[in-house]
Design an enzyme around this catalytic site. Structure first.
Site, PDB file in Angstrom:
ATOM      1  CB  ALA A   1      -0.903   0.008   1.219  1.00  0.00           C
TER       2      ALA A   1
ATOM      3  CB  ALA B   1      -1.088   6.560   1.863  1.00  0.00           C
ATOM      4  CB  SER B   2      -0.519  11.531   0.789  1.00  0.00           C
ATOM      5  OG  SER B   2      -1.251  11.428   1.991  1.00  0.00           O
ATOM      6  CB  ILE B   3       1.678  10.353   5.332  1.00  0.00           C
ATOM      7  CG1 ILE B   3       0.977  11.707   5.353  1.00  0.00           C
ATOM      8  CG2 ILE B   3       2.645  10.244   6.500  1.00  0.00           C
ATOM      9  CD1 ILE B   3       0.260  12.019   6.645  1.00  0.00           C
TER      10      ILE B   3
ATOM     11  CD  GLN C   1       6.573   3.199  -0.360  1.00  0.00           C
ATOM     12  OE1 GLN C   1       6.081   3.984  -1.175  1.00  0.00           O
ATOM     13  NE2 GLN C   1       7.647   2.457  -0.661  1.00  0.00           N
ATOM     14  CB  VAL C   2       2.277  -0.779   4.362  1.00  0.00           C
ATOM     15  CG1 VAL C   2       2.423  -2.027   5.241  1.00  0.00           C
ATOM     16  CG2 VAL C   2       1.606   0.344   5.147  1.00  0.00           C
TER      17      VAL C   2
ATOM     18  CE  LYS D   1       1.374   3.288   9.171  1.00  0.00           C
ATOM     19  NZ  LYS D   1       0.107   4.004   9.443  1.00  0.00           N
TER      20      LYS D   1
ATOM     21  CG  ASP E   1     -10.589   6.085   9.265  1.00  0.00           C
ATOM     22  OD1 ASP E   1     -11.720   6.201   8.755  1.00  0.00           O
ATOM     23  OD2 ASP E   1      -9.547   6.053   8.592  1.00  0.00           O
TER      24      ASP E   1
END
Length: 558
Positions: A134, A136-138, A140-141, A155, A290
């Site tokens: 995965a 993302a903007s901040i 990745q994993v 992460k 969330d």
């Protein structure tokens, strides 16, 4: 300020271009800061107008945020949780924001891991997948395998993302100040406060140790509950920019077909999920904020696994008390009770028209009148209340808003799993528990103690204030008619005596109620209950109460 503008010249221009391109050119024209950044003539003339005519305001805001990249996307995602301060149509668009960014290279991953953890990747991990699962903007994993055999999810934060975010937040804070100076709507919605609040949430997400601590707190709440699994945090392989946790391999909640093929009961899973979330919210006061399907999976044995604790909500004892007041008011269908709970939060500013607020709450009451508590949607009821708060600019605590948002999200998930589920029926015992906690003698005495502490502080400061007041009177700074002044003091004395009388009477009632309940419920023989403690205690309490009342009446100041 000027240095920051010069340093961030290119970024200011990118923001101006994005705003103009998506129909917000009037903001660029009205704010002096953008005067220094020339824009293409074609952009100023036609493209923005066409965009404005074809799309809604919410959609155009979403497009601006997407164009401006990671910081603005994350701020938009955080803002999508704030239904109390952002209109519904815009919220729906913000919820569509997705991180669509390419992964960064494994070479950079290796450099960050070795710099942050002081390790060599090839020696520390038995296997480390170079391709992320995965991005993302901040961060990745990546999946990895420890030499001890445990599979982990690592992460890693994007290189230099903190610098980018710091630049963007500085610009946003500057623009918020200028917007409040130029636009009435910006002042009314307190744009500066919103930017500060969202910035704080974003900075918290940049510190992975906070997420790790949140994970362990949630894990501790479930303790021995074998039906809920929270991934373990490997602190020896974690830092502010790296978080290593146990990898959970399960079935997504949205994969209903696969759940059926594995023989899992969707009804049991739905009930288990709802109870787990309600326990976090109403019992522990610390919850996953969330709970969308991507952050929850079903493990073997119908065990629920929770992921990603970057966004959490906290309910202080005081906020839980107000929440219980709201639940009681909703159960009793009492508009007055809802108003008291809202006013009790001390969030209603002098500018709020309480009469109009009361009328809107009455309309909300009409929506639910005649419905049993079991027929209501708890999340919808809280959300309706937040909508009323938004219309009247009542500043609801962020964690309470997260609660409403999380309830709506988890209700949608469980209803998809089991359309016939009675969510309110599951929630009712938790609501009753909140009510019992509120009415428990320990809670009542705690409230009295808190109030008494405040009264004591005022009483201790009162002589000094009176001394200052008398000094001003003597110097002629305040014109006081002496007989009226003595009359005022006499009235204050009477008010004090009446307050004392009320407090003692209330305390007496609570003590006697507790003693009577205790004596009726305790069936075990003991030395204490063989003595006439109830009668003796009653006589002593009555004597003390009578002595106080007689003293006050004899003073003639009641």
């Amino acid at each position: 300020m000027i240095r920051k503008r010069i340093r961030h010249f290119n970024r200011y221009r990118e923001i101006a271009v994005a705003l103009t391109r998506h129909g917000f050119g009037f903001i660029v024209e009205e704010m002096d800061v953008f005067q220094f950044f020339p824009l293409p003539g074609k952009l100023r003339e036609g493209a923005a107008k066409d965009k404005e005519e074809k799309t809604s305001v919410g959609e155009r805001i979403r497009l601006v945020l997407q164009q401006l990249g990671p910081t603005f996307i994350k701020l938009g995602q955080i803002a999508s949780t704030r239904s109390d301060i952002i209109p519904g149509p815009i919220l729906k668009e913000l919820e569509k924001l997705q991180d669509q960014v390419p992964p960064f290279s494994f070479h950079e991953v290796r450099d960050i891991l070795e710099a942050e953890l002081g390790i060599e990747v090839d020696h520390t991990f038995a296997r480390f997948d170079k391709k992320p699962v995965a991005a993302a903007s901040i961060g990745q994993v990546h999946l990895a395998l420890l030499h001890t055999g445990e599979q982990v999810a690592v992460k890693i934060q994007r290189p230099d993302i903190a610098v980018t975010i710091r630049t963007d937040l500085e610009i946003l804070q500057n623009l918020a100040v200028l917007a409040e100076a130029r636009f009435e709507w910006a002042r009314r919605h307190q744009i500066r406060r919103m930017v500060e609040e969202f910035s704080k949430s974003l900075w918290n997400e940049l510190d992975y140790t906070i997420e790790g601590s949140n994970t362990e707190k949630i894990a501790a709440q479930f303790g021995r509950n074998t039906r809920i699994h929270i991934p373990r945090v490997y602190w020896e392989f974690s830092s502010k920019k790296v978080l290593t946790t146990e990898f959970l391999d399960g079935i997504k909640l949205t994969d209903l077909q696969l759940l059926h093929e594995n023989g899992y009961s969707r009804k049991r899973i739905a009930e288990r999920l709802m109870k787990a979330m309600l326990q976090q919210m109403f019992v522990d006061g610390f919850f996953h904020a969330d709970p969308h399907p991507g952050n929850i999976m079903v493990l073997p044995g119908e065990v629920l696994g929770f992921l990603d604790f970057g966004l959490v909500g906290r309910l202080t004892p005081e906020l839980k008390r107000h929440l219980s007041g709201l639940i009681i008011a909703l159960m009793l269908q009492s508009s007055e009770g809802i108003i008291r709970a809202v006013l009790g939060m001390n969030l209603v500013t002098p500018e709020v028209n309480v009469a109009e607020l009361r009328r809107d709450v009455d309309r909300l009451h009409d929506k639910y009148v005649g419905l049993s508590f079991r027929q209501m949607s708890l999340g919808e009821a809280v959300n309706d209340l937040l909508d009323v708060a938004y219309r009247h600019h009542v500043q609801i605590p962020a964690d309470f808003v997260l609660l409403g948002k999380s309830l709506i999200t988890v209700e949608g998930v469980v209803e998809q799993l089991d359309p016939d589920i009675s969510i309110i029926q599951i929630a009712e015992p938790f609501g009753k528990r909140l009510m019992m906690e509120r009415l428990h003698p320990k809670s009542i005495f705690g409230s009295i103690k808190e109030e008494w502490t405040q009264i004591s502080d005022i009483a201790l400061q009162l002589p000094g204030h009176i001394k200052d007041l008398m000094a001003l009177v003597k110097r002629g700074k305040i014109d006081v008619n002496l007989p009226e002044f003595h009359l005022l003091l006499r009235k204050l004395d009477r008010i004090g005596n009446r307050i004392s009388f009320s407090i003692v009477l209330l305390s007496f009632s609570i003590i006697m109620t507790g003693v009577i309940i205790g004596s009726s419920q305790n069936r075990q023989p003991s030395l204490l209950w063989n003595l006439p403690a109830l009668e003796a205690g009653s006589l002593v309490a009555v004597f003390m109460l009578g002595w106080l009342i007689l003293s006050i009446f004899k003073s003639g100041r009641f």
